[in-house]
Write an enzyme that holds these catalytic residues in place. Structure first.
Site, PDB file in Angstrom:
ATOM      1  N   THR A 283      -3.062   3.021   1.430  1.00 53.84           N
ATOM      2  CA  THR A 283      -2.627   4.232   2.107  1.00 53.84           C
ATOM      3  C   THR A 283      -2.552   3.934   3.594  1.00 53.84           C
ATOM      4  OG1 THR A 283      -3.831   5.569   0.489  1.00 53.84           O
ATOM      5  CG2 THR A 283      -3.198   6.680   2.512  1.00 53.84           C
TER       6      THR A 283
ATOM      7  N   SER B  69       0.802  -1.220   0.000  1.00 53.03           N
ATOM      8  CA  SER B  69       0.000   0.000   0.000  1.00 53.03           C
ATOM      9  C   SER B  69       0.835   1.270   0.000  1.00 53.03           C
ATOM     10  CB  SER B  69      -0.930   0.008   1.227  1.00 53.03           C
ATOM     11  OG  SER B  69      -0.180   0.069   2.427  1.00 53.03           O
TER      12      SER B  69
ATOM     13  N   ARG C 206      -0.639  10.905 -11.586  1.00 51.29           N
ATOM     14  CA  ARG C 206      -1.860  11.076 -10.796  1.00 51.29           C
ATOM     15  C   ARG C 206      -1.507  11.417  -9.349  1.00 51.29           C
ATOM     16  NH1 ARG C 206      -4.095   8.093  -6.060  1.00 51.29           N
ATOM     17  NH2 ARG C 206      -6.337   8.522  -6.061  1.00 51.29           N
TER      18      ARG C 206
ATOM     19  N   THR D 122       1.323   7.137   0.925  1.00 54.52           N
ATOM     20  CA  THR D 122       0.670   6.183   0.028  1.00 54.52           C
ATOM     21  C   THR D 122       1.486   5.928  -1.230  1.00 54.52           C
ATOM     22  OG1 THR D 122      -1.414   5.737  -1.131  1.00 54.52           O
ATOM     23  CG2 THR D 122      -0.579   7.980  -1.238  1.00 54.52           C
TER      24      THR D 122
ATOM     25  N   THR E  75      -8.274   7.210   3.997  1.00 53.91           N
ATOM     26  CA  THR E  75      -7.745   6.258   3.030  1.00 53.91           C
ATOM     27  C   THR E  75      -8.890   5.891   2.094  1.00 53.91           C
ATOM     28  OG1 THR E  75      -8.278   4.326   4.407  1.00 53.91           O
ATOM     29  CG2 THR E  75      -6.105   5.300   4.694  1.00 53.91           C
ATOM     30  N   GLY E  76      -8.561   5.367   0.926  1.00 55.00           N
ATOM     31  CA  GLY E  76      -9.607   5.000  -0.023  1.00 55.00           C
ATOM     32  C   GLY E  76      -9.556   5.866  -1.269  1.00 55.00           C
TER      33      GLY E  76
END
Length: 382
Positions: free
Chosen positions: A227, A98, A255, A245, A278-279
C-alpha cells in the site's frame, strides 16, 4: 467540595478512555517511550508531505513520488492534486508490486485495486474498491469525489464509472507478478485467507477449504501486503490524504481492506491534520485508525503520541489467534500522520519501520516510533 456536572462528565470520559486502552493484567511491558522513539525532528516548515516508505522509491525515470508531490505543493498546488500525482508515480511503476500496475493479485490471479482520498478545504471524499483494469485507482477515487454525490463505488460498477470518466483499461498483471502468483499457487509461502472453524477432530467441509488451509503448512500468519499512503499540508495549512493499494496478496476475491475506507486507511480534517496506514487492514478497520489518530491530535497529542495510542488500541482489539502469549502480534501495521502546523510522525508495532518526508530540506527517510523491539517479534506459529 462540590463538583459540576461538566467536570464529572469530563472526568468520567477520561477514565473510560484510559480503561479502553488498558492492557490485560500480567501483560509484558511495552518498550519505554525513550527507547522506542528516535530523536524527534524539529517541526517541519510547511509545506510538507509524509508517506509510507515506498513513496521514496524511484520509478524507471528516476522520479520519487513524494518529491513529485512536494514540488507541486511548493509551487502552490492543491494538496490533493499534489499527493495523487505523488502516488501515481508508484501506481504506474510496474516494478512496484504494492499498488496499481504490477500489483500482486488475489487468489484467482486477478489484480483488484482499492483507493480513497479526502480533501481538507472542501471536506469532500471519494473511494473505489475491488476495481479492476485501471492502473490509477487514486484518480478514480478523486473522480468519485469530484463528479458524484457518493463517496464509495465498488467492483464492476466502479469499473463502469471509470469507463464513463474516460479512464483507459489495461491488463494490470505483469509477467513479474504473474510469476509470483504461480509460485504461490505451486508452493504457497503464506497461508490461505481462510480460518478453520471446525470443532476439534472434525473434517474440512470442502476441497477448496482444505487446500487453502494447507497453504498455512509453515504456521505463518504473515501475508504479503502492499500500500502507499500519502498526506500533505500546504504552506497556508490546507490538508489532504490519499491511500491506494492492490491489497493483501492472494486475498479472497472481493476482499476489501482499510485503504478505501475513510477513517481507516486514511482520514483528513482541515482543522487538525491527516493520517493514514499501511499493513494489515483487517486490524486497522476495527479501530478506525486514521480517524482515531486525527482525533487524538485534536485533543492536543503530538502526531507521534497519537499514532502510538492508535497502535495500542489496535492491539487491544486484536484476536488472540493473532497474538502470542506475551501479547505480541504476528503482524505489523504502520501509521503516518501530519499535523496542521507541519509536524509529522510514523509509528508501527515493531522497531524498524521507516517513513518518507519531503519539505524544504528535501526528501528523506525517517525512523518511525514503535511499541516493541525488533527481536520481540514472534516467530511464525507451527
Amino acid at each position: 467540595m462540590s463538583i459540576s456536572r461538566r467536570d464529572f462528565l469530563g472526568s468520567a470520559a477520561t477514565t473510560a478512555a484510559g480503561a479502553a486502552l488498558a492492557r490485560p493484567a500480567g501483560a509484558m511491558p511495552w518498550v519505554s517511550v525513550a527507547e522506542r522513539t528516535p530523536p524527534a525532528p524539529a517541526a517541519a516548515a510547511r509545506p510538507v508531505v509524509i508517506s509510507s516508505d515506498n513513496g521514496y522509491s524511484t520509478d524507471a525515470s528516476g522520479k520519487r513520488g513524494i518529491q513529485v508531490a512536494y514540488d507541486l505543493l511548493a509551487r502552490g498546488g492543491d494538496p490533493l492534486d499534489a499527493i495523487i500525482a505523488g502516488v501515481n508515480v508508484v501506481e504506474l511503476n510496474p516494478e512496484d508490486q504494492s499498488v496499481g500496475l504490477g500489483g500482486l493479485p488475489n487468489e484467482d490471479g486477478v489484480v483488484q485495486l482499492d483507493a480513497s482520498c479526502m480533501h481538507g478545504p472542501t471536506k469532500r471524499a471519494g473511494a473505489v474498491a475491488c476495481l479492476e483494469r485501471i492502473a490509477t485507482p487514486s484518480l478514480v477515487a478523486k473522480a468519485v469525489m469530484d463528479h458524484t454525490d457518493h463517496v464509495l463505488l465498488v467492483g464492476d460498477d466502479a469499473l463502469r464509472f471509470a469507463r464513463r470518466m474516460g479512464f483507459a483499461e489495461q491488463e494490470l498483471l505483469t509477467e513479474k507478478s504473474r510469476e509470483a502468483w504461480l509460485r504461490w499457487k505451486a508452493n504457497p509461502p503464506t497461508p490461505g485467507m481462510w480460518v478453520d472453524t471446525r470443532p476439534k477432530g472434525g473434517t474440512r467441509t470442502s476441497a477448496r477449504f482444505q487446500a487453502a488451509h494447507e497453504y498455512a503448512a509453515d504456521g505463518s500468519l504473515a501475508a504479503t501486503t502492499g500500500t502507499i499512503n500519502m498526506n500533505a499540508v500546504t504552506a497556508s495549512g490546507d490538508l489532504a490524504s490519499v491511500t491506494t493499494t492492490s491489497g493483501m496478496a492472494w486475498k479472497i476475491p472481493g476482499r476489501v481492506g482499510d485503504s478505501p475506507l475513510h477513517g481507516a486507511g486514511q482520514y483528513c480534517d482541515n482543522t487538525v491534520g491527516a493520517a493514514g496506514s499501511t499493513g494489515r487492514g483487517e486490524a486497522n478497520i476495527k479501530v478506525c485508525g486514521a480517524f482515531l489518530a486525527v482525533e487524538f491530535m485534536r485533543q492536543g497529542m503530538s502526531p507521534e503520541a497519537a499514532l502510538i495510542k492508535v497502535m495500542e488500541r489496535v492491539l487491544a482489539m486484536t484476536e488472540p489467534r493473532l497474538m502470542n502469549e506475551r501479547g505480541r502480534p504476528y503482524f505489523d501495521l504502520e501509521f503516518y500522520a501530519v499535523a496542521k502546523d507541519g509536524r509529522v510522525a510514523g509509528a508501527s508495532a515493531y522497531q524498524g519501520s521507516r517513513y518518507a518526508v519531503a519539505d524544504a530540506s528535501g526528501a528523506r527517510l525517517m525512523d518511525g516510533a514503535y511499541l516493541f523491539k525488533r527481536e520481540e517479534r514472534p516467530a511464525p506459529r507451527k
